[in-house]
Write a protein that holds these residues in place. Structure first.
Motif, short mmCIF file in Angstrom:
data_model
loop_
_atom_site.label_atom_id
_atom_site.label_comp_id
_atom_site.label_asym_id
_atom_site.label_seq_id
_atom_site.Cartn_x
_atom_site.Cartn_y
_atom_site.Cartn_z
N LYS A 31 29.56 32.24 14.61
CA LYS A 31 28.84 33.05 13.62
C LYS A 31 28.02 32.15 12.69
O LYS A 31 26.89 32.49 12.33
CB LYS A 31 29.81 33.91 12.80
CG LYS A 31 30.34 35.11 13.57
CD LYS A 31 31.27 35.95 12.71
CE LYS A 31 31.72 37.19 13.45
NZ LYS A 31 32.55 38.06 12.61
N SER A 32 28.57 31.02 12.33
CA SER A 32 27.83 30.07 11.50
C SER A 32 26.63 29.50 12.24
O SER A 32 25.55 29.35 11.67
CB SER A 32 28.75 28.92 11.05
OG SER A 32 29.75 29.40 10.19
N VAL A 33 26.81 29.20 13.51
CA VAL A 33 25.70 28.70 14.33
C VAL A 33 24.61 29.76 14.44
O VAL A 33 23.42 29.47 14.28
CB VAL A 33 26.19 28.26 15.73
CG1 VAL A 33 25.02 27.88 16.62
CG2 VAL A 33 27.18 27.10 15.62
N ALA A 34 25.01 30.99 14.70
CA ALA A 34 24.04 32.10 14.82
C ALA A 34 23.25 32.26 13.52
O ALA A 34 22.03 32.44 13.54
CB ALA A 34 24.76 33.39 15.18
N LYS A 35 23.93 32.18 12.41
CA LYS A 35 23.27 32.33 11.11
C LYS A 35 22.26 31.20 10.89
O LYS A 35 21.13 31.43 10.45
CB LYS A 35 24.32 32.34 10.00
CG LYS A 35 23.76 32.46 8.60
CD LYS A 35 23.18 33.82 8.33
CE LYS A 35 22.83 33.96 6.86
NZ LYS A 35 22.25 35.25 6.56
N ARG A 36 22.65 29.98 11.21
CA ARG A 36 21.75 28.84 11.01
C ARG A 36 20.52 28.97 11.91
O ARG A 36 19.39 28.74 11.47
CB ARG A 36 22.48 27.52 11.28
CG ARG A 36 21.63 26.29 11.04
CD ARG A 36 21.16 26.16 9.59
NE ARG A 36 22.27 25.89 8.71
CZ ARG A 36 22.44 26.47 7.52
NH1 ARG A 36 21.58 27.35 7.06
NH2 ARG A 36 23.47 26.17 6.78
N LEU A 37 20.72 29.35 13.17
CA LEU A 37 19.57 29.52 14.07
C LEU A 37 18.68 30.66 13.61
O LEU A 37 17.45 30.60 13.76
CB LEU A 37 20.03 29.72 15.51
CG LEU A 37 20.73 28.52 16.17
CD1 LEU A 37 21.07 28.84 17.61
CD2 LEU A 37 19.91 27.25 16.07
N ALA A 38 19.27 31.70 13.03
CA ALA A 38 18.47 32.80 12.48
C ALA A 38 17.58 32.30 11.36
O ALA A 38 16.43 32.74 11.22
CB ALA A 38 19.38 33.93 11.99
N HIS A 39 18.07 31.35 10.57
CA HIS A 39 17.25 30.75 9.52
C HIS A 39 16.03 30.05 10.10
O HIS A 39 15.02 29.88 9.42
CB HIS A 39 18.06 29.72 8.71
CG HIS A 39 19.08 30.32 7.82
ND1 HIS A 39 20.25 29.68 7.52
CD2 HIS A 39 19.13 31.49 7.16
CE1 HIS A 39 20.97 30.42 6.71
NE2 HIS A 39 20.30 31.54 6.48
N LEU A 40 16.13 29.63 11.36
CA LEU A 40 15.02 28.93 12.02
C LEU A 40 14.12 29.88 12.79
O LEU A 40 13.24 29.44 13.53
CB LEU A 40 15.56 27.84 12.95
CG LEU A 40 16.44 26.78 12.30
CD1 LEU A 40 16.89 25.76 13.33
CD2 LEU A 40 15.74 26.11 11.14
N GLY A 41 14.37 31.18 12.66
CA GLY A 41 13.52 32.17 13.30
C GLY A 41 14.00 32.64 14.67
O GLY A 41 13.31 33.39 15.35
N VAL A 42 15.19 32.21 15.10
CA VAL A 42 15.75 32.66 16.37
C VAL A 42 16.39 34.03 16.15
O VAL A 42 17.10 34.24 15.17
CB VAL A 42 16.79 31.65 16.91
CG1 VAL A 42 17.43 32.14 18.19
CG2 VAL A 42 16.17 30.27 17.10
N ASN A 43 16.13 34.97 17.06
CA ASN A 43 16.75 36.30 16.98
C ASN A 43 18.17 36.21 17.52
O ASN A 43 18.37 36.14 18.72
CB ASN A 43 15.95 37.32 17.79
CG ASN A 43 14.58 37.56 17.20
OD1 ASN A 43 14.43 37.65 16.00
ND2 ASN A 43 13.58 37.63 18.06
N THR A 44 19.15 36.18 16.62
CA THR A 44 20.54 35.98 17.01
C THR A 44 21.38 37.23 16.75
O THR A 44 21.12 37.98 15.81
CB THR A 44 21.17 34.79 16.25
OG1 THR A 44 21.17 35.07 14.85
CG2 THR A 44 20.43 33.50 16.53
N TYR A 45 22.37 37.41 17.63
CA TYR A 45 23.28 38.56 17.52
C TYR A 45 24.68 38.13 17.93
O TYR A 45 24.84 37.34 18.86
CB TYR A 45 22.83 39.71 18.44
CG TYR A 45 21.44 40.18 18.10
CD1 TYR A 45 21.23 41.12 17.10
CD2 TYR A 45 20.33 39.65 18.76
CE1 TYR A 45 19.95 41.53 16.76
CE2 TYR A 45 19.05 40.06 18.42
CZ TYR A 45 18.86 41.00 17.43
OH TYR A 45 17.59 41.38 17.09
N ILE A 46 25.67 38.68 17.26
CA ILE A 46 27.06 38.48 17.63
C ILE A 46 27.48 39.67 18.47
O ILE A 46 27.28 40.82 18.06
CB ILE A 46 27.97 38.36 16.39
CG1 ILE A 46 27.48 37.26 15.45
CG2 ILE A 46 29.42 38.17 16.79
CD1 ILE A 46 27.47 35.87 16.04
#
Length: 186
Positions: free
Chosen positions: A53-68
C-alpha cells in the motif's frame, strides 16, 4: 539503551545486505512493466500488503494509476495493466488466486518474492527476488535476527521507494512538484 543501538545496527545491516543482493536486471524489468501499464494493481496479505500500500501510494505520487485489489473503487483489470504480487513464499492462497484471475484477463503479472520456485512462477511474467529467509527456510536466503518475515516486508517497502527514486531520476521529476499529488484532506 545499548540494546536499541545494537538492534538498529543489526536491522540496517540486514537491509543493506538484502537490498544490495536484489538483481538489478530484475528491477529494470519491473520498472519497464510499470512504465508500460495503464493501471498497476497490487495484491498481498498481512504486513506485505501494508508495504505494498505504501509502494502504491508513492507511485501514485509519480502519476502512476495504482489500485489495491479489493478497494472499493478498484476498476477492471485489462490486458493493458499490471498486477504486482507481494508474497515472500509465493504460496499464499489469496495472491495466487488473484494472479491466476489477472492472467485470465491477459494482464501482466509481476511477483516480488523470495522463492523463485514457488507456485506463483506459473503466473508471473516478471520476478524480482528479495533473497531473505521466509517461512519455507530455503537455501541461499539471507538470515535475519528479526521476527518472522520482517526483513522481507521492510525490504519490499524500501524496494518500492528505490523504484520511485529511479523513476524520479529517469523522468527528471522536480521533487517540489510532487507535493501537488499529496493528499490534502488531512
Amino acid at each position: 539503551m545499548n540494546q536499541y543501538l545494537e538492534s538498529v545496527d543489526e536491522i540496517t545491516k540486514e537491509l543493506t545486505t538484502t537490498l544490495q543482493s536484489i538483481n538489478k536486471e530484475e528491477v529494470a524489468l519491473l520498472l519497464n512493466e510499470i512504465s508500460k501499464a495503464d493501471k498497476v494493481f497490487f495484491v498481498g496479505v498481512g504486513r506485505v500488503l501494508l508495504s505494498l500500500k505504501s509502494v502504491a501510494k508513492r507511485l501514485a505520487h509519480l502519476g502512476v494509476n495504482t489500485y489495491i485489489v479489493g478497494q472499493i473503487t478498484e476498476p477492471a483489470i485489462t490486458e493493458k495493466d499490471l498486477l504486482i504480487v507481494g508474497s515472500g513464499s509465493g504460496e499464499t492462497a489469496f495472491p495466487l488466486i488473484i494472479a491466476k484471475k489477472a492472467k485470465q484477463h491477459n494482464a501482466r503479472v509481476a511477483h516480488i518474492g523470495a522463492n523463485p520456485e514457488s507456485s506463483m512462477r506459473e503466473f508471473a511474467d516478471v520476478f524480482v527476488r528479495i533473497p531473505v529467509t521466509t517461512k519455507l527456510n530455503k537455501p541461499n536466503e539471507i538470515p535475519s535476527v528479526q521476527p518472522m518475515t520482517s526483513l522481507f516486508e521492510q525490504s519490499l517497502l524500501l524496494l518500492g521507494d528505490t523504484l520511485a527514486l529511479i523513476m524520479i531520476k529517469e523522468q527528471q521529476i522536480n521533487m517540489k512538484n510532487l507535493w501537488e499529488f499529496h493528499a490534502n484532506l488531512e
